[in-house]
Write a protein that holds these residues in place. Structure first.
Motif, PDB file in Angstrom:
ATOM      1  N   LYS A 163      75.528  42.235   5.998  1.00  0.00           N
ATOM      2  CA  LYS A 163      74.621  40.957   5.880  1.00  0.00           C
ATOM      3  C   LYS A 163      73.115  41.375   5.478  1.00  0.00           C
ATOM      4  O   LYS A 163      72.655  40.644   4.599  1.00  0.00           O
ATOM      5  N   ALA A 164      72.989  42.743   5.678  1.00  0.00           N
ATOM      6  CA  ALA A 164      71.563  43.075   5.075  1.00  0.00           C
ATOM      7  C   ALA A 164      71.681  43.323   3.545  1.00  0.00           C
ATOM      8  O   ALA A 164      70.826  42.908   2.906  1.00  0.00           O
ATOM      9  N   ALA A 165      72.874  43.733   3.192  1.00  0.00           N
ATOM     10  CA  ALA A 165      73.070  43.854   1.751  1.00  0.00           C
ATOM     11  C   ALA A 165      73.051  42.579   1.117  1.00  0.00           C
ATOM     12  O   ALA A 165      72.575  42.256  -0.168  1.00  0.00           O
ATOM     13  N   VAL A 166      73.580  41.495   1.693  1.00  0.00           N
ATOM     14  CA  VAL A 166      73.626  40.215   0.956  1.00  0.00           C
ATOM     15  C   VAL A 166      71.844  39.716   1.002  1.00  0.00           C
ATOM     16  O   VAL A 166      71.454  39.525  -0.215  1.00  0.00           O
ATOM     17  N   SER A 167      71.279  39.776   2.132  1.00  0.00           N
ATOM     18  CA  SER A 167      69.913  39.352   1.969  1.00  0.00           C
ATOM     19  C   SER A 167      69.010  40.188   0.816  1.00  0.00           C
ATOM     20  O   SER A 167      68.225  39.433   0.216  1.00  0.00           O
ATOM     21  N   ASN A 168      69.376  41.236   0.760  1.00  0.00           N
ATOM     22  CA  ASN A 168      68.617  42.173  -0.237  1.00  0.00           C
ATOM     23  C   ASN A 168      69.100  41.952  -1.623  1.00  0.00           C
ATOM     24  O   ASN A 168      68.208  41.712  -2.572  1.00  0.00           O
ATOM     25  N   PHE A 169      70.492  41.690  -1.742  1.00  0.00           N
ATOM     26  CA  PHE A 169      70.878  41.285  -3.197  1.00  0.00           C
ATOM     27  C   PHE A 169      70.093  39.938  -3.571  1.00  0.00           C
ATOM     28  O   PHE A 169      69.803  39.807  -4.596  1.00  0.00           O
ATOM     29  N   VAL A 170      69.958  38.982  -2.388  1.00  0.00           N
ATOM     30  CA  VAL A 170      69.306  37.534  -2.703  1.00  0.00           C
ATOM     31  C   VAL A 170      67.878  37.800  -3.290  1.00  0.00           C
ATOM     32  O   VAL A 170      67.540  37.373  -4.188  1.00  0.00           O
ATOM     33  N   ARG A 171      67.090  38.681  -2.544  1.00  0.00           N
ATOM     34  CA  ARG A 171      65.793  38.793  -2.980  1.00  0.00           C
ATOM     35  C   ARG A 171      65.646  39.408  -4.384  1.00  0.00           C
ATOM     36  O   ARG A 171      64.772  39.064  -5.368  1.00  0.00           O
ATOM     37  N   SER A 172      66.416  40.563  -4.506  1.00  0.00           N
ATOM     38  CA  SER A 172      66.479  41.242  -6.070  1.00  0.00           C
ATOM     39  C   SER A 172      66.953  40.337  -7.027  1.00  0.00           C
ATOM     40  O   SER A 172      66.355  40.326  -8.000  1.00  0.00           O
ATOM     41  N   LEU A 173      67.926  39.570  -6.775  1.00  0.00           N
ATOM     42  CA  LEU A 173      68.510  38.883  -8.057  1.00  0.00           C
ATOM     43  C   LEU A 173      67.571  37.715  -8.343  1.00  0.00           C
ATOM     44  O   LEU A 173      67.438  37.180  -9.446  1.00  0.00           O
ATOM     45  N   ALA A 174      66.624  37.258  -7.325  1.00  0.00           N
ATOM     46  CA  ALA A 174      65.805  36.263  -7.453  1.00  0.00           C
ATOM     47  C   ALA A 174      64.584  36.613  -8.235  1.00  0.00           C
ATOM     48  O   ALA A 174      64.251  36.067  -9.216  1.00  0.00           O
ATOM     49  N   LEU A 175      64.198  37.911  -8.136  1.00  0.00           N
ATOM     50  CA  LEU A 175      63.207  38.318  -9.133  1.00  0.00           C
ATOM     51  C   LEU A 175      64.004  38.463 -10.559  1.00  0.00           C
ATOM     52  O   LEU A 175      63.361  38.399 -11.569  1.00  0.00           O
ATOM     53  N   ASP A 176      65.031  38.909 -10.522  1.00  0.00           N
ATOM     54  CA  ASP A 176      65.781  39.355 -12.011  1.00  0.00           C
ATOM     55  C   ASP A 176      66.090  38.063 -12.703  1.00  0.00           C
ATOM     56  O   ASP A 176      66.063  37.965 -13.856  1.00  0.00           O
ATOM     57  N   TRP A 177      66.515  36.801 -12.034  1.00  0.00           N
ATOM     58  CA  TRP A 177      66.846  35.967 -12.768  1.00  0.00           C
ATOM     59  C   TRP A 177      65.970  34.548 -12.579  1.00  0.00           C
ATOM     60  O   TRP A 177      66.220  33.553 -13.201  1.00  0.00           O
ATOM     61  N   GLY A 178      64.916  34.685 -11.924  1.00  0.00           N
ATOM     62  CA  GLY A 178      63.863  33.549 -11.871  1.00  0.00           C
ATOM     63  C   GLY A 178      63.180  33.028 -13.329  1.00  0.00           C
ATOM     64  O   GLY A 178      63.151  32.119 -13.516  1.00  0.00           O
ATOM     65  N   GLY A 179      63.169  34.390 -14.157  1.00  0.00           N
ATOM     66  CA  GLY A 179      62.429  33.957 -15.459  1.00  0.00           C
ATOM     67  C   GLY A 179      63.577  33.367 -16.648  1.00  0.00           C
ATOM     68  O   GLY A 179      63.389  32.989 -17.399  1.00  0.00           O
ATOM     69  N   ARG A 180      64.872  33.384 -15.957  1.00  0.00           N
ATOM     70  CA  ARG A 180      66.040  32.764 -16.609  1.00  0.00           C
ATOM     71  C   ARG A 180      66.420  31.594 -15.882  1.00  0.00           C
ATOM     72  O   ARG A 180      67.593  30.723 -16.400  1.00  0.00           O
ATOM     73  N   GLY A 181      65.514  30.782 -15.084  1.00  0.00           N
ATOM     74  CA  GLY A 181      65.620  29.558 -14.738  1.00  0.00           C
ATOM     75  C   GLY A 181      66.512  29.348 -13.551  1.00  0.00           C
ATOM     76  O   GLY A 181      67.014  28.134 -13.125  1.00  0.00           O
ATOM     77  N   VAL A 182      66.959  30.537 -12.691  1.00  0.00           N
ATOM     78  CA  VAL A 182      67.955  30.435 -11.650  1.00  0.00           C
ATOM     79  C   VAL A 182      67.309  30.756 -10.527  1.00  0.00           C
ATOM     80  O   VAL A 182      66.367  31.811 -10.312  1.00  0.00           O
ATOM     81  N   ARG A 183      67.483  29.870  -9.368  1.00  0.00           N
ATOM     82  CA  ARG A 183      66.816  30.282  -8.266  1.00  0.00           C
ATOM     83  C   ARG A 183      67.992  30.739  -7.285  1.00  0.00           C
ATOM     84  O   ARG A 183      68.907  30.199  -7.201  1.00  0.00           O
TER      85      ARG A 183
END
Length: 260
Positions: A163-183
């Motif tokens: 579950k720690a992996a899931v949480s950090n996946f979420v934070r990192s993907l938010a950074l990578d995909w925010g500029g592409r319009g995905v929250r």
């Protein structure tokens, strides 16, 4: 009618995929989305449970696609089937998960690999497949993590790690995909009354020990988690991304010291 029948969101015209959507927290999420106007595709490994879930959801608001999220071909079939049938994809909830407890010395290699396959690999396969489609719709990706992935919890190290992996996946993907319009966000429930933890919830002594850690004084229900997911998916949360939101009755507000 569910306990959340008075919760109001508007997802009319949106297409939502919920993995692990046939039971527990996933079902509560799918039910509330359907009652809020969305078309919901629920995914899971048990066809019988999927059929029962669809039958109990609002008429014409839900369909089921049997999916093992640990299999990338299954995930591709889920997404392709959703797009072929509905022509769009707006919200994806990565909720499918397994649970393994015990000291690490007592967890078998196959037990760890099975847990990782669902909790971590499943998240990876789903995110990799759906994020490009969510970029087209300006959509939202939400995961079910756990408070056990925010710090740790006794006697379940491998589950906490997944579950720690899931949480950090979420934070990192938010950074990578925010500029592409995905929250990209997550909810992190504490102990919730679901089938995998029935032995704890139904044991008065064990349940009391957990309740003593919770500011609100009760173990949560799946219907306590679903509104938080819908909020994060809603336009009201349009400036929120990279958040792992505890839905825990105040469990993580404590330092862990006993009550005085």
């Amino acid at each position: 009618m569910t306990e959340n029948s008075n919760v109001s969101f508007d997802f009319d015209g949106r297409v939502v995929v919920v993995t692990g959507g046939a039971t527990g927290i996933g079902y509560a999420i799918a039910d509330l989305f359907a009652r809020s106007g969305a078309t919901v595709v629920i995914a899971g490994r048990s066809q019988d449970k999927l059929d029962a879930a669809v039958a109990s959801l609002p008429a014409s608001r839900a369909v089921a696609i049997r999916t093992d999220v640990g299999d990338p071909d299954d995930v591709a079939r889920l997404v392709d089937g959703t797009l072929e049938r509905f022509g769009r994809l707006d919200i994806v909830v990565s909720n499918a998960a397994g649970y393994v407890a015990g000291d690490i010395l007592d967890v078998s290699t196959s037990g760890w690999e099975g847990l990782r396959r669902t909790n971590v690999d499943g998240f990876f396969h789903l995110a990799k497949t759906v994020l490009p489609h969510l970029a087209v719709s300006g959509g939202s990706f939400i995961a079910t993590s756990s408070v056990s992935g925010l710090a740790g919890d006794w006697n379940q190290a491998v589950y906490n790690a997944s579950k720690a992996a899931v949480s950090n996946f979420v934070r990192s993907l938010a950074l990578d995909w925010g500029g592409r319009g995905v929250r990209v966000n997550a909810v992190a429930p504490s102990l919730i009354k679901t089938e995998p933890v029935a032995a704890i919830v139904n044991d008065p002594t064990l349940a009391a020990r957990f309740e003593d850690r919770i500011a609100l004084g009760r173990i949560g229900d799946a219907e306590d988690v679903a509104p938080a997911v819908l909020f994060l998916a809603s336009d009201a949360a349009r400036y929120i991304t990279g958040v792992v939101l505890p839905v825990d009755g105040g469990t993580t507000a404590s330092t862990g010291q006993p009550r005085i």
